[in-house]
Scaffold this motif. Structure first.
Motif, PDB file in Angstrom:
ATOM      1  N   TYR A   1     -83.001 -36.410  19.992  1.00 57.62           N
ATOM      2  CA  TYR A   1     -83.395 -37.810  19.836  1.00 57.62           C
ATOM      3  C   TYR A   1     -83.389 -38.090  18.336  1.00 57.62           C
ATOM      4  O   TYR A   1     -84.111 -37.460  17.560  1.00 57.62           O
ATOM      5  N   VAL A   2     -82.562 -39.044  17.912  1.00 52.13           N
ATOM      6  CA  VAL A   2     -82.408 -39.362  16.495  1.00 52.13           C
ATOM      7  C   VAL A   2     -82.747 -40.830  16.265  1.00 52.13           C
ATOM      8  O   VAL A   2     -82.246 -41.710  16.965  1.00 52.13           O
ATOM      9  N   SER A   3     -83.601 -41.085  15.280  1.00 50.95           N
ATOM     10  CA  SER A   3     -83.938 -42.460  14.914  1.00 50.95           C
ATOM     11  C   SER A   3     -83.916 -42.574  13.394  1.00 50.95           C
ATOM     12  O   SER A   3     -83.996 -41.571  12.674  1.00 50.95           O
ATOM     13  N   VAL A   4     -83.801 -43.801  12.899  1.00 55.31           N
ATOM     14  CA  VAL A   4     -83.766 -44.009  11.458  1.00 55.31           C
ATOM     15  C   VAL A   4     -84.693 -45.156  11.079  1.00 55.31           C
ATOM     16  O   VAL A   4     -84.792 -46.160  11.784  1.00 55.31           O
TER      17      VAL A   4
ATOM     18  N   THR B   1     -77.984 -50.355  13.200  1.00 54.98           N
ATOM     19  CA  THR B   1     -77.707 -50.349  14.636  1.00 54.98           C
ATOM     20  C   THR B   1     -76.918 -49.090  14.977  1.00 54.98           C
ATOM     21  O   THR B   1     -75.934 -48.768  14.326  1.00 54.98           O
ATOM     22  N   PRO B   2     -77.406 -48.321  15.956  1.00 58.57           N
ATOM     23  CA  PRO B   2     -78.672 -48.537  16.657  1.00 58.57           C
ATOM     24  C   PRO B   2     -79.840 -48.092  15.772  1.00 58.57           C
ATOM     25  O   PRO B   2     -79.625 -47.478  14.727  1.00 58.57           O
TER      26      PRO B   2
ATOM     27  N   ASN C   1     -72.021 -42.792  15.204  1.00 54.24           N
ATOM     28  CA  ASN C   1     -72.155 -43.577  13.983  1.00 54.24           C
ATOM     29  C   ASN C   1     -73.401 -44.452  14.027  1.00 54.24           C
ATOM     30  O   ASN C   1     -73.645 -45.129  15.027  1.00 54.24           O
ATOM     31  N   PHE C   2     -74.169 -44.431  12.949  1.00 57.59           N
ATOM     32  CA  PHE C   2     -75.204 -45.420  12.704  1.00 57.59           C
ATOM     33  C   PHE C   2     -74.622 -46.367  11.651  1.00 57.59           C
ATOM     34  O   PHE C   2     -74.115 -45.924  10.623  1.00 57.59           O
ATOM     35  N   ARG C   3     -74.691 -47.661  11.902  1.00 59.16           N
ATOM     36  CA  ARG C   3     -74.109 -48.626  10.967  1.00 59.16           C
ATOM     37  C   ARG C   3     -75.217 -49.467  10.338  1.00 59.16           C
ATOM     38  O   ARG C   3     -76.156 -49.894  11.029  1.00 59.16           O
ATOM     39  N   PHE C   4     -75.095 -49.707   9.040  1.00 56.48           N
ATOM     40  CA  PHE C   4     -76.084 -50.468   8.289  1.00 56.48           C
ATOM     41  C   PHE C   4     -75.437 -51.742   7.757  1.00 56.48           C
ATOM     42  O   PHE C   4     -74.326 -51.722   7.220  1.00 56.48           O
ATOM     43  N   PHE C   5     -76.146 -52.865   7.927  1.00 49.50           N
ATOM     44  CA  PHE C   5     -75.639 -54.176   7.532  1.00 49.50           C
ATOM     45  C   PHE C   5     -76.535 -54.755   6.437  1.00 49.50           C
ATOM     46  O   PHE C   5     -77.755 -54.898   6.631  1.00 49.50           O
TER      47      PHE C   5
END
Length: 225
Positions: A51-54, A80-81, A93-97
């Motif tokens: 389980y990975v969160s940022v 996201t996510p 992939n985690f994408r940052f906006f």
């Protein structure tokens, strides 16, 4: 201002964990002035689900002593996510906006990655749930270049100074100044320079014609000497 030590990247270790957990890529990622998003590939190097969160925080500096400061707007930097369950040996992939001000200031963010192994167990005959066990928090840095970028530098002797408003990397490679450290491949130095920072080349022999100093900026190599 002289170069200082990078912010420690391992924020906490609540319980000991295998070094072969998630791989979050480069310690420092940079979003160029002409980009509004950046993707970080996360690798689950184990054969167990994780389980990975940022969590994203704005900081005053990516160097040691940098403090958490308020975002200028609620949606300044979005990810996201925000979390996911990664199967064993998976890549995601985690994408940052970035949706903050389009000004001439560089901004810095701490990305705190929570990594927990997930064990499925049978709660009853009809339901299964995830049970998190050992966990760790790993920190990386995201640098967002100014939307109004001014790249500039000066070079004098063994020193390079960032006189612009955007960070870049300085590299130096060639024969070692201390011949006792010569291993046949010479010496290589790499530094991260924030605006206003000066770095001195310490190990490569600048008197040797084979020594090179260069700058990496926006994916391009710039020869300094």
């Amino acid at each position: 201002m002289k170069l200082t030590t990078l912010l420690p990247l391992l924020i906490s270790l609540p319980i000991s964990f295998s070094a072969r957990a998630i791989n979050v890529g480069e310690v420092t990622a940079m979003m160029g002035s002409d980009a509004s998003s950046l993707a970080k590939e996360i690798i689950n190097a184990t054969d167990m689900a994780r389980y990975v969160s940022v969590r994203v925080e704005r900081i005053s500096s990516p160097m040691a002593g940098g403090e958490t400061i308020p975002m200028e707007s609620k949606g300044e930097l979005l990810s996201t996510p925000a979390s996911m369950i990664m199967p064993g040996l998976a890549k995601e992939n985690f994408r940052f906006f970035y949706q903050g001000p389009a000004d001439d200031r560089e901004r810095y963010y701490r990305l705190s990655w929570t990594d927990e192994p997930v064990t499925e167990y049978e709660q009853d005959k009809n339901n299964k749930t995830g049970q998190a066990t050992t966990s760790a928090i790993i920190g990386t840095i995201l640098v967002v270049a100014p939307r109004q970028q001014h790249f500039d530098y000066t070079h004098s002797g063994d020193s390079v100074t960032n006189t612009g408003n955007v960070s870049f990397r300085v590299i130096s490679y060639g024969p070692c100044r201390d011949k006792q450290k010569e291993s046949g491949q010479g010496c290589r130095e790499r530094y991260y320079l924030m605006p206003g920072v000066t770095v001195k080349i310490k190990y490569t022999d600048l008197a040797n014609k084979r020594t090179r100093i260069g700058i990496w900026h926006d994916g391009q190599y710039i020869n300094v000497n």
